[in-house]
Enzyme design. Structure first.
Site, PDB file in Angstrom:
ATOM      1  N   HIS A 285      21.412 -15.289   5.075  1.00 10.15           N
ATOM      2  CA  HIS A 285      21.382 -15.783   3.691  1.00 10.15           C
ATOM      3  C   HIS A 285      22.167 -14.862   2.767  1.00 10.15           C
ATOM      4  O   HIS A 285      22.784 -15.323   1.813  1.00 10.15           O
ATOM      5  CB  HIS A 285      19.931 -15.930   3.211  1.00 10.15           C
ATOM      6  CG  HIS A 285      19.207 -14.632   3.091  1.00 10.15           C
ATOM      7  ND1 HIS A 285      18.329 -14.210   4.055  1.00 10.15           N
ATOM      8  CD2 HIS A 285      19.252 -13.657   2.152  1.00 10.15           C
ATOM      9  CE1 HIS A 285      17.852 -13.020   3.693  1.00 10.15           C
ATOM     10  NE2 HIS A 285      18.402 -12.674   2.565  1.00 10.15           N
TER      11      HIS A 285
ATOM     12  N   ARG B 282      26.248 -31.462   5.784  1.00 10.19           N
ATOM     13  CA  ARG B 282      25.353 -31.152   6.904  1.00 10.19           C
ATOM     14  C   ARG B 282      23.924 -31.558   6.520  1.00 10.19           C
ATOM     15  O   ARG B 282      23.154 -30.757   6.003  1.00 10.19           O
ATOM     16  CB  ARG B 282      25.420 -29.664   7.239  1.00 10.19           C
ATOM     17  CG  ARG B 282      26.790 -29.191   7.714  1.00 10.19           C
ATOM     18  CD  ARG B 282      26.731 -27.728   8.130  1.00 10.19           C
ATOM     19  NE  ARG B 282      27.976 -27.268   8.730  1.00 10.19           N
ATOM     20  CZ  ARG B 282      28.890 -26.537   8.106  1.00 10.19           C
ATOM     21  NH1 ARG B 282      28.720 -26.210   6.830  1.00 10.19           N
ATOM     22  NH2 ARG B 282      29.984 -26.146   8.734  1.00 10.19           N
TER      23      ARG B 282
ATOM     24  N   ARG C  11      27.093 -36.314   7.677  1.00  6.15           N
ATOM     25  CA  ARG C  11      26.818 -36.257   9.115  1.00  6.15           C
ATOM     26  C   ARG C  11      25.327 -36.430   9.344  1.00  6.15           C
ATOM     27  O   ARG C  11      24.513 -35.792   8.676  1.00  6.15           O
ATOM     28  CB  ARG C  11      27.264 -34.910   9.702  1.00  6.15           C
ATOM     29  CG  ARG C  11      27.062 -34.818  11.211  1.00  6.15           C
ATOM     30  CD  ARG C  11      27.595 -33.510  11.774  1.00  6.15           C
ATOM     31  NE  ARG C  11      26.806 -32.364  11.328  1.00  6.15           N
ATOM     32  CZ  ARG C  11      27.122 -31.097  11.605  1.00  6.15           C
ATOM     33  NH1 ARG C  11      28.229 -30.832  12.294  1.00  6.15           N
ATOM     34  NH2 ARG C  11      26.364 -30.108  11.174  1.00  6.15           N
TER      35      ARG C  11
ATOM     36  N   GLU D  39      33.183 -32.897  19.589  1.00 13.27           N
ATOM     37  CA  GLU D  39      32.628 -31.559  19.759  1.00 13.27           C
ATOM     38  C   GLU D  39      32.518 -31.133  21.213  1.00 13.27           C
ATOM     39  O   GLU D  39      32.340 -29.949  21.497  1.00 13.27           O
ATOM     40  CB  GLU D  39      31.231 -31.489  19.138  1.00 13.27           C
ATOM     41  CG  GLU D  39      31.193 -31.756  17.661  1.00 13.27           C
ATOM     42  CD  GLU D  39      29.778 -31.746  17.129  1.00 13.27           C
ATOM     43  OE1 GLU D  39      29.349 -30.691  16.642  1.00 13.27           O
ATOM     44  OE2 GLU D  39      29.096 -32.789  17.224  1.00 13.27           O
TER      45      GLU D  39
ATOM     46  N   ASN E 155      33.994 -25.456  16.179  1.00 16.39           N
ATOM     47  CA  ASN E 155      33.030 -24.434  16.603  1.00 16.39           C
ATOM     48  C   ASN E 155      32.400 -24.801  17.950  1.00 16.39           C
ATOM     49  O   ASN E 155      32.399 -24.004  18.894  1.00 16.39           O
ATOM     50  CB  ASN E 155      31.921 -24.263  15.551  1.00 16.39           C
ATOM     51  CG  ASN E 155      32.468 -23.838  14.205  1.00 16.39           C
ATOM     52  OD1 ASN E 155      33.637 -23.525  14.076  1.00 16.39           O
ATOM     53  ND2 ASN E 155      31.612 -23.824  13.205  1.00 16.39           N
ATOM     54  N   ASP E 156      31.854 -26.012  18.038  1.00 16.65           N
ATOM     55  CA  ASP E 156      31.224 -26.436  19.288  1.00 16.65           C
ATOM     56  C   ASP E 156      32.257 -26.783  20.357  1.00 16.65           C
ATOM     57  O   ASP E 156      32.034 -26.541  21.546  1.00 16.65           O
ATOM     58  CB  ASP E 156      30.307 -27.636  19.049  1.00 16.65           C
ATOM     59  CG  ASP E 156      28.891 -27.207  18.673  1.00 16.65           C
ATOM     60  OD1 ASP E 156      28.500 -26.082  19.040  1.00 16.65           O
ATOM     61  OD2 ASP E 156      28.178 -27.988  18.026  1.00 16.65           O
TER      62      ASP E 156
ATOM     63  N   ARG F 229      28.685 -18.511  21.576  1.00 18.27           N
ATOM     64  CA  ARG F 229      29.336 -17.646  20.593  1.00 18.27           C
ATOM     65  C   ARG F 229      28.369 -16.705  19.897  1.00 18.27           C
ATOM     66  O   ARG F 229      28.789 -15.774  19.213  1.00 18.27           O
ATOM     67  CB  ARG F 229      30.102 -18.489  19.569  1.00 18.27           C
ATOM     68  CG  ARG F 229      29.236 -19.422  18.718  1.00 18.27           C
ATOM     69  CD  ARG F 229      30.137 -20.227  17.791  1.00 18.27           C
ATOM     70  NE  ARG F 229      29.378 -21.077  16.888  1.00 18.27           N
ATOM     71  CZ  ARG F 229      29.009 -22.306  17.184  1.00 18.27           C
ATOM     72  NH1 ARG F 229      29.304 -22.809  18.353  1.00 18.27           N
ATOM     73  NH2 ARG F 229      28.336 -23.034  16.310  1.00 18.27           N
TER      74      ARG F 229
ATOM     75  N   CYS G 190      36.877 -29.944  10.893  1.00 15.36           N
ATOM     76  CA  CYS G 190      35.861 -29.468   9.948  1.00 15.36           C
ATOM     77  C   CYS G 190      35.150 -28.199  10.419  1.00 15.36           C
ATOM     78  O   CYS G 190      34.164 -27.785   9.831  1.00 15.36           O
ATOM     79  CB  CYS G 190      34.819 -30.562   9.671  1.00 15.36           C
ATOM     80  SG  CYS G 190      33.862 -31.036  11.116  1.00 15.36           S
TER      81      CYS G 190
END
Length: 585
Positions: free
Chosen positions: A209, A316, A353, A452, A475-476, A486, A523
């Site tokens: 955070h 998200r 999404r 992904e 990323n995925d 990762r 993205c």
């Protein structure tokens, strides 16, 4: 003596100032047994401490300035939910009642129990929510001991002039930087209201955070600096290099002068980039490039507009579901959230999404409490949604209703099979039929799929038969293509967006989308990495979605790019056994 401490670069920029140390977040806790007749009193002590913290956080929310980052509000909400979570309060009562632990001991014992559950989560973002739980418990302990919040504007005190003071023309308004073991969202709010120019924490990661808030506030920050709070002394001059993830302590006048010059250069660069906000993102050879924003909460939309985004490429939605202790948001609550995002984007499109969670996500949902050997390969994302059709259609109905008020695109994560595609589209049709039966208004939506997993990239032609657009989640895709977790430090160095297999999958998806006249967006983190912008443009990408803070830097690369020259260079990179990003022209 000058020395440096290395951590993780999470918010760019340079801060120079004197260190203000915050006491370690670990408080000494007494451990002793209580008598049975003292049990109710101990439970009451914990309850009073918890209630005091709840009141404090609610007061901070009520007094929050208008320019405070939305991330702070969301994180304060998370802390409030953790404070009232039965897993915490019920566990503390158990240790006091059944084991006769004193209140502080019971609180820290239950913290360890829940913390271990967080440690076992596969998702990096959720693993780091353990820090939120630790800070909640620490705040309760502080109230029980009568200790004030660790962050407060420091009192000024006379100091002996040094070479550094004279070099920086040190007078009354000395820049101050915060050095702490960790900072809670409530502390961050006080930090926002005070005079600090940057901060360093011993713990945290790129999705902690503190990192999220630092990026939203555009404040130079380094986290995960291990023992920085122990090595740095009160009032030391320090430099925070948020670009390199380095803290320089007691710098020499020469180093100070060098970083002072770099600091001014960074400020000038930001001012120059800010002037690009209203400039259309068009390459030198006339291609209009779509620069979109990734957001987590509806309140993030205005910041995306201010950054010059032309829409939201990735909302998200799972962030609406997290930390709810089993009380998932209903249709009306979700509808209001999606409406708020649409209103915040001032008529620009929003791509929502559907919930992307898995067996490792702490949603405490009754249907998904089993243990999984490998959550990354288990019941997550669209698989999770299809396993709970009622929950899935609740979200779909909310999105469809919101689409009556603006342009909405609906994006489905982690599809890999044709039968999954067909089941997903059937659920959309059912959701529309349910709204028709209720006489509820809804709007049209474009339907898209996340690419992904390698299977989806290899089946791109099939996917384009069913969907209006595609979005590549790099990323995925990198993680699954290279079989790398990762979040695992032992193999994280193998996580490489330039691996030939990854690049070829990305290039094939972009090329097939162009052949069929359908939009393809990237993205993942790659979209906001300016070192990758020219390569993606050369591969034919015309739509990028990223954190709002990255948009202007990527736009600058777009404005300088000529895709006619980049395309042959990108092909050479693609054909290489060891690709590397080099100047593209």
């Amino acid at each position: 003596m000058t020395f440096s401490v290395h951590g993780l670069a999470v918010a760019r920029g340079i801060a120079i100032g004197r260190a203000v140390l915050v006491a370690s977040s670990r408080m000494d806790v007494a451990h002793y047994f209580v008598k049975p007749e003292q049990v109710e009193g101990e439970i009451e002590r914990v309850r009073n401490g918890r209630n005091a913290v709840v009141e404090e956080l609610q007061r901070l929310q009520a007094d929050m300035p208008a320019d405070a980052p939305h991330e702070l509000t969301a994180l304060l909400d998370v802390h409030l939910m953790l404070l009232q979570d039965e897993a915490l309060t019920g566990g503390v009562k158990h240790w006091i009642t059944d084991r006769l632990y004193n209140a502080e001991w019971a609180l820290t014992t239950q913290l360890e129990v829940i913390a271990r559950q967080f440690d076992e989560m596969e998702d990096e973002y959720l693993r780091e929510r353990k820090a939120d739980l630790e800070q909640v418990v620490e705040r309760v302990l502080r109230h029980m001991k009568g200790v004030a919040s660790p962050v407060a504007p420091p009192a000024s005190s006379p100091r002996r002039k040094t070479q550094q003071d004279l070099l920086l023309d040190d007078t009354v308004d000395v820049p101050l930087v915060l050095v702490a073991h960790d900072l809670s969202p409530a502390d961050m709010l006080q930090f926002k209201q005070s005079v600090f120019a940057g901060f360093v924490t011993d713990v945290g990661g790129k999705t902690s955070h503190t990192a999220i808030v630092a990026r939203s506030m555009d404040i130079p920050a380094v986290v995960g600096a291990r023992s920085a709070s122990q090595l740095v002394r009160q009032d030391d001059w320090i430099i925070i290099d948020g670009d390199a993830g380095v803290i320089i302590v007691d710098p020499s006048p020469i180093i100070l002068a060098e970083y002072g010059f770099r600091q001014r250069q960074v400020e000038l660069e930001r001012e120059r980039l800010a002037r690009l906000r209203h400039t259309p993102a068009i390459t030198l050879d006339g291609h209009r490039i779509e620069l979109l924003a990734n957001i987590e909460q509806p309140g993030d939309a205005p910041a995306a507009v201010r950054a010059g985004a032309v829409g939201v490429g990735l909302f998200r939605s799972e962030f609406l579901f997290m930390g709810r202790s089993g009380n998932l948001p209903g249709e009306d609550e979700q509808y209001r959230a999606y409406r708020e995002a649409l209103d915040g984007m001032e008529g620009m499109p929003v791509t929502i999404r559907t919930i992307d969670v898995g067996a490792d996500k702490p949603l405490d949902h009754k249907a998904h409490k089993d243990n999984y050997l490998n959550p990354a390969l288990g019941l997550r994302a669209i698989r999770w949604s299809l396993a709970d059709p009622a929950m899935f259609r609740t979200q779909l109905r909310a999105v469809l209703r919101a689409a009556a008020h603006g342009k909405v695109n609906l994006l489905f994560p982690m599809l890999a099979h044709t039968h999954e595609i067909q089941q997903t589209l059937a659920q959309v049709d059912l959701a529309r039929a349910e709204l028709d039966a209720r006489g509820e208004a809804y709007g049209p939506v474009q339907l898209g799929a996340m690419i992904e997993v390698p299977a989806a990239a290899l089946m791109v032609r099939t996917f384009l038969k069913y969907f209006d657009f595609l979005s590549i989640g790099t990323n995925d895709l990198i993680q699954y293509t290279l079989a790398i977790d990762r979040a695992d430090e032992a193999v994280a160095h193998l996580y490489n967006p330039l691996h030939p297999a990854v690049l070829r999958l990305v290039a094939d998806v972009i090329a097939e989308g162009e052949r069929q006249g359908k939009s393809v967006c990237v993205c993942g983190e790659t979209a906001g990495d300016v070192s990758m912008t020219r390569l993606l443009l050369g591969l034919g990408l015309r739509s990028f979605s990223m954190h709002p803070a990255q948009i202007l830097a990527v736009k600058q690369e777009v404005l300088r790019a000529d895709t006619r020259k980049l395309a042959p260079w990108a092909q050479r990179v693609l054909d290489s056994d060891e690709p590397a990003v080099a100047p593209g022209q």
